[in-house]
Motif scaffolding. Structure first.
Motif, short mmCIF file in Angstrom:
data_model
loop_
_atom_site.label_atom_id
_atom_site.label_comp_id
_atom_site.label_asym_id
_atom_site.label_seq_id
_atom_site.Cartn_x
_atom_site.Cartn_y
_atom_site.Cartn_z
N ALA A 76 11.07 -33.99 -94.24
CA ALA A 76 12.87 -34.56 -94.25
C ALA A 76 13.40 -32.74 -94.35
O ALA A 76 14.81 -33.46 -93.66
CB ALA A 76 12.89 -35.06 -95.88
N ALA A 77 12.98 -32.07 -95.00
CA ALA A 77 13.54 -30.70 -94.42
C ALA A 77 13.30 -30.68 -93.20
O ALA A 77 14.64 -29.91 -92.27
CB ALA A 77 13.75 -29.73 -95.11
N PHE A 78 12.47 -31.13 -92.44
CA PHE A 78 11.94 -30.70 -90.75
C PHE A 78 13.06 -31.25 -90.47
O PHE A 78 13.39 -30.98 -88.85
CB PHE A 78 10.63 -30.63 -91.10
CG PHE A 78 10.05 -30.81 -89.44
CD1 PHE A 78 10.29 -29.60 -88.48
CD2 PHE A 78 10.11 -31.78 -88.72
CE1 PHE A 78 9.50 -29.60 -87.44
CE2 PHE A 78 9.59 -31.59 -87.68
CZ PHE A 78 9.78 -30.61 -86.54
N MET A 79 13.07 -32.35 -90.28
CA MET A 79 14.24 -33.50 -89.52
C MET A 79 16.02 -32.75 -89.79
O MET A 79 16.00 -33.67 -88.94
CB MET A 79 13.93 -35.24 -89.67
CG MET A 79 11.74 -34.97 -89.66
SD MET A 79 11.96 -35.38 -87.98
CE MET A 79 12.85 -36.40 -87.36
N ALA A 80 16.35 -32.41 -90.82
CA ALA A 80 17.38 -32.66 -91.26
C ALA A 80 18.44 -31.87 -90.43
O ALA A 80 19.40 -32.25 -90.11
CB ALA A 80 17.78 -32.31 -92.79
N ASP A 81 17.90 -30.88 -89.95
CA ASP A 81 18.72 -29.98 -89.27
C ASP A 81 18.81 -30.57 -87.39
O ASP A 81 18.63 -29.51 -86.60
CB ASP A 81 18.09 -28.41 -89.24
CG ASP A 81 17.73 -27.84 -90.27
OD1 ASP A 81 19.18 -28.14 -91.00
OD2 ASP A 81 17.22 -27.27 -90.54
N ARG A 82 17.93 -31.86 -86.80
CA ARG A 82 18.05 -31.59 -85.66
C ARG A 82 19.00 -33.07 -85.54
O ARG A 82 19.33 -34.07 -86.34
CB ARG A 82 16.12 -32.31 -85.75
CG ARG A 82 15.34 -31.76 -85.83
CD ARG A 82 13.94 -32.28 -85.71
NE ARG A 82 12.71 -31.10 -85.47
CZ ARG A 82 12.58 -29.71 -84.48
NH1 ARG A 82 13.15 -30.75 -82.97
NH2 ARG A 82 11.65 -29.56 -85.49
N GLY A 83 19.23 -33.37 -84.42
CA GLY A 83 20.34 -33.98 -84.22
C GLY A 83 19.01 -35.24 -83.06
O GLY A 83 17.99 -35.30 -83.03
N LEU A 84 20.04 -36.70 -83.67
CA LEU A 84 19.76 -37.60 -82.55
C LEU A 84 18.82 -37.24 -81.85
O LEU A 84 17.55 -37.87 -81.51
CB LEU A 84 20.12 -38.46 -82.12
CG LEU A 84 19.96 -39.77 -81.40
CD1 LEU A 84 18.93 -40.78 -82.86
CD2 LEU A 84 20.96 -41.25 -82.11
N GLU A 85 19.06 -36.51 -80.39
CA GLU A 85 18.22 -36.05 -79.16
C GLU A 85 17.32 -34.97 -79.52
O GLU A 85 15.94 -35.64 -78.47
CB GLU A 85 19.25 -35.68 -78.50
CG GLU A 85 20.61 -36.24 -77.20
CD GLU A 85 19.72 -37.72 -76.33
OE1 GLU A 85 18.63 -37.70 -76.08
OE2 GLU A 85 20.60 -37.91 -76.78
N GLU A 86 17.15 -34.31 -80.73
CA GLU A 86 15.76 -33.35 -80.86
C GLU A 86 15.06 -34.77 -81.37
O GLU A 86 13.56 -34.72 -81.01
CB GLU A 86 16.25 -32.72 -81.39
CG GLU A 86 17.02 -31.54 -80.73
CD GLU A 86 17.48 -30.42 -81.80
OE1 GLU A 86 16.86 -29.29 -82.08
OE2 GLU A 86 18.23 -30.66 -83.15
N ILE A 87 15.19 -35.79 -82.51
CA ILE A 87 14.74 -36.13 -83.31
C ILE A 87 13.69 -37.80 -81.79
O ILE A 87 12.70 -37.89 -81.92
CB ILE A 87 15.16 -37.67 -84.24
CG1 ILE A 87 15.60 -36.43 -84.91
CG2 ILE A 87 13.95 -38.08 -84.52
CD1 ILE A 87 16.68 -37.00 -86.10
#
Length: 109
Positions: A76-87
């Motif tokens: 969750a922390a790994f994903m939290a700083d990512r924008g939609l395009e990055e995800i």
């Protein structure tokens, strides 16, 4: 005397190949529900385009990672700083790099 395979807590220095093997097994468990558990999983495999994972699948993946690695790997922390395009562009290699780093920090700490 019985010897068991080294679990993540017993490994001294996590490497990319062993983490990729662990993540592939975890992903196959998630993909099994869709009958895609025989999909090829490499560092370049995209969660969205190649594996067609939806957001609920990422929640399941997060739970599987926590169960396997414990608190050392916080998806969750790994994903939290990512924008939609990055995800959407996220690859297995991105996650492998994060896990290797998180486990190395846990070993030092």
């Amino acid at each position: 005397m019985t010897t068991e395979p080294a679990g993540p807590a017993q490994r001294s220095a996590p490497d990319e190949a062993s983490v990729l093997a662990d993540l592939s097994a975890i992903l196959r468990t998630v993909l099994e529900e869709y009958g895609l558990d025989d999909s090829e999983i490499t560092l370049d495999t995209s969660f969205h385009d190649d594996l067609e994972l939806e957001s609920i699948d990422l929640v399941t993946l997060s739970a599987q990672l926590r169960e396997f690695y414990g608190e050392r790997v916080n998806f969750a922390a790994f994903m939290a700083d990512r924008g939609l395009e990055e995800i959407i562009a996220l690859t297995v290699g991105d996650l492998v790099g994060y896990v290797v780093g998180a486990l190395a920090v846990a070993e030092v700490g």
